[in-house]
Design an enzyme around this catalytic site. Structure first.
Site, PDB file in Angstrom:
ATOM      1  CG  HIS A   1      40.179  32.008  42.186  1.00 20.59           C
ATOM      2  ND1 HIS A   1      40.703  30.748  42.708  1.00 20.59           N
ATOM      3  CD2 HIS A   1      40.562  32.586  43.606  1.00 20.59           C
ATOM      4  CE1 HIS A   1      41.008  30.671  43.873  1.00 20.59           C
ATOM      5  NE2 HIS A   1      40.855  31.891  44.445  1.00 20.59           N
TER       6      HIS A   1
ATOM      7  CD  GLU B   1      43.707  35.134  45.219  1.00 14.66           C
ATOM      8  OE1 GLU B   1      43.130  35.215  46.516  1.00 14.66           O
ATOM      9  OE2 GLU B   1      43.273  34.639  44.338  1.00 14.66           O
TER      10      GLU B   1
END
Length: 276
Positions: free
Chosen positions: A104, A176
């Site tokens: 992430h 993302e």
């Protein structure tokens, strides 16, 4: 004469959420108990990534036979050893995790995770029998310079460098964009997403010709307002943040996912060759 046409097995539509650093044990249990009254639509693969402290609570609170996958937001690539504060892929698998989030942007940007670390984690997750959810995405400086496609493709190639080509089919990739994540993020338009998705597929094809990812997801400022438009893109689902931090929010998104599956089924049947 009757001609039989083989139908491709429909791919599930993945809908998941990471709770990040939120929820006590009691809050986690309440969320899952409320969610337990929801029927996950057919064709939707739901997954939850609670904080590690709540993993056992979430697993215990889910109804027996629940189709919801449960995982963790991080784990170390090493099998064991003197890594204070870390947990291994084997340990989280032993604790009941089925999925692990890797790479992430918060961990890359704030905690210094390198491409090499991300690649080691993906390989370790596969070795442990976990489903890796590999997060990739560009910062705004890269997007504004017109380099998003190449930047993200390089992230994918690096992360999958140590993966056997046949095992690429076990990997979930979540695109993302960094500028679309978090409370201050701004939602991407579908047009912002399509080119990067194609670049990811191209990178995968370079590494593993003829092999498809287990799923290709989008995440970043996803809401019930924009989820339908995003789900109508050529992707396999959504990885959702704040909009799914309540059971009601996640339930609403699951419902939208079920409708997206129905639309895809209708489109598939419309284009299915007829017997003659």
């Amino acid at each position: 004469m009757t001609v039989l046409h083989a139908r491709t097995e429909p791919r599930p539509l993945w809908l998941g959420t990471s709770w990040k650093m939120t929820k006590t044990l009691a809050e986690s249990r309440a969320y899952v108990e409320e969610l337990g009254h929801t029927v996950v639509p057919e064709g939707v693969q739901a997954f939850l990534l609670p904080p590690l402290t709540s993993l056992h609570v979430v697993l215990d609170a889910l109804p027996t036979g629940s189709p919801v996958l449960v995982g963790v937001q991080n784990a170390h690539w090493g099998p064991d050893g003197p890594m204070t504060g870390e947990v291994s892929m084997t340990q989280v698998r032993d604790a009941g995790a089925q999925v692990v989030e890797i790479g992430h942007s918060e961990r890359r940007g704030l905690l210094g995770e390198t491409d090499e670390m991300v690649a080691a984690k993906v390989a370790a997750a596969l070795d442990a029998g976990l489903v890796p959810v590999l997060c990739v995405g560009e910062p705004w400086s890269v997007r504004s310079a017109g380099r998003a496609d190449a930047y993200v493709a390089d992230q994918v190639r690096s992360a999958l460098a140590d993966v056997d080509p046949d095992d690429v089919s076990r990997v979930v990739v979540a695109y993302e964009p960094v500028w679309a994540i978090g409370e201050g993020g701004r939602a991407a338009e579908p047009a912002d997403v399509v080119g990067v998705l194609d670049a990811i597929r191209g990178a995968v094809a370079d590494l593993a010709p003829g092999v498809r990812l287990r799923a290709l997801l989008y995440g970043g400022s996803v809401t019930t307002e924009n989820a339908t438009d995003l789900l109508d893109l050529d992707l396999d689902g959504l990885f959702v943040g704040r909009a799914a931090w309540t059971a009601a929010g996640f339930t609403a998104l699951l419902s939208l996912g079920g409708r997206a599956v129905d639309r895809r089924d209708e489109l598939s049947s419309t284009h299915q060759p007829r017997s003659r």
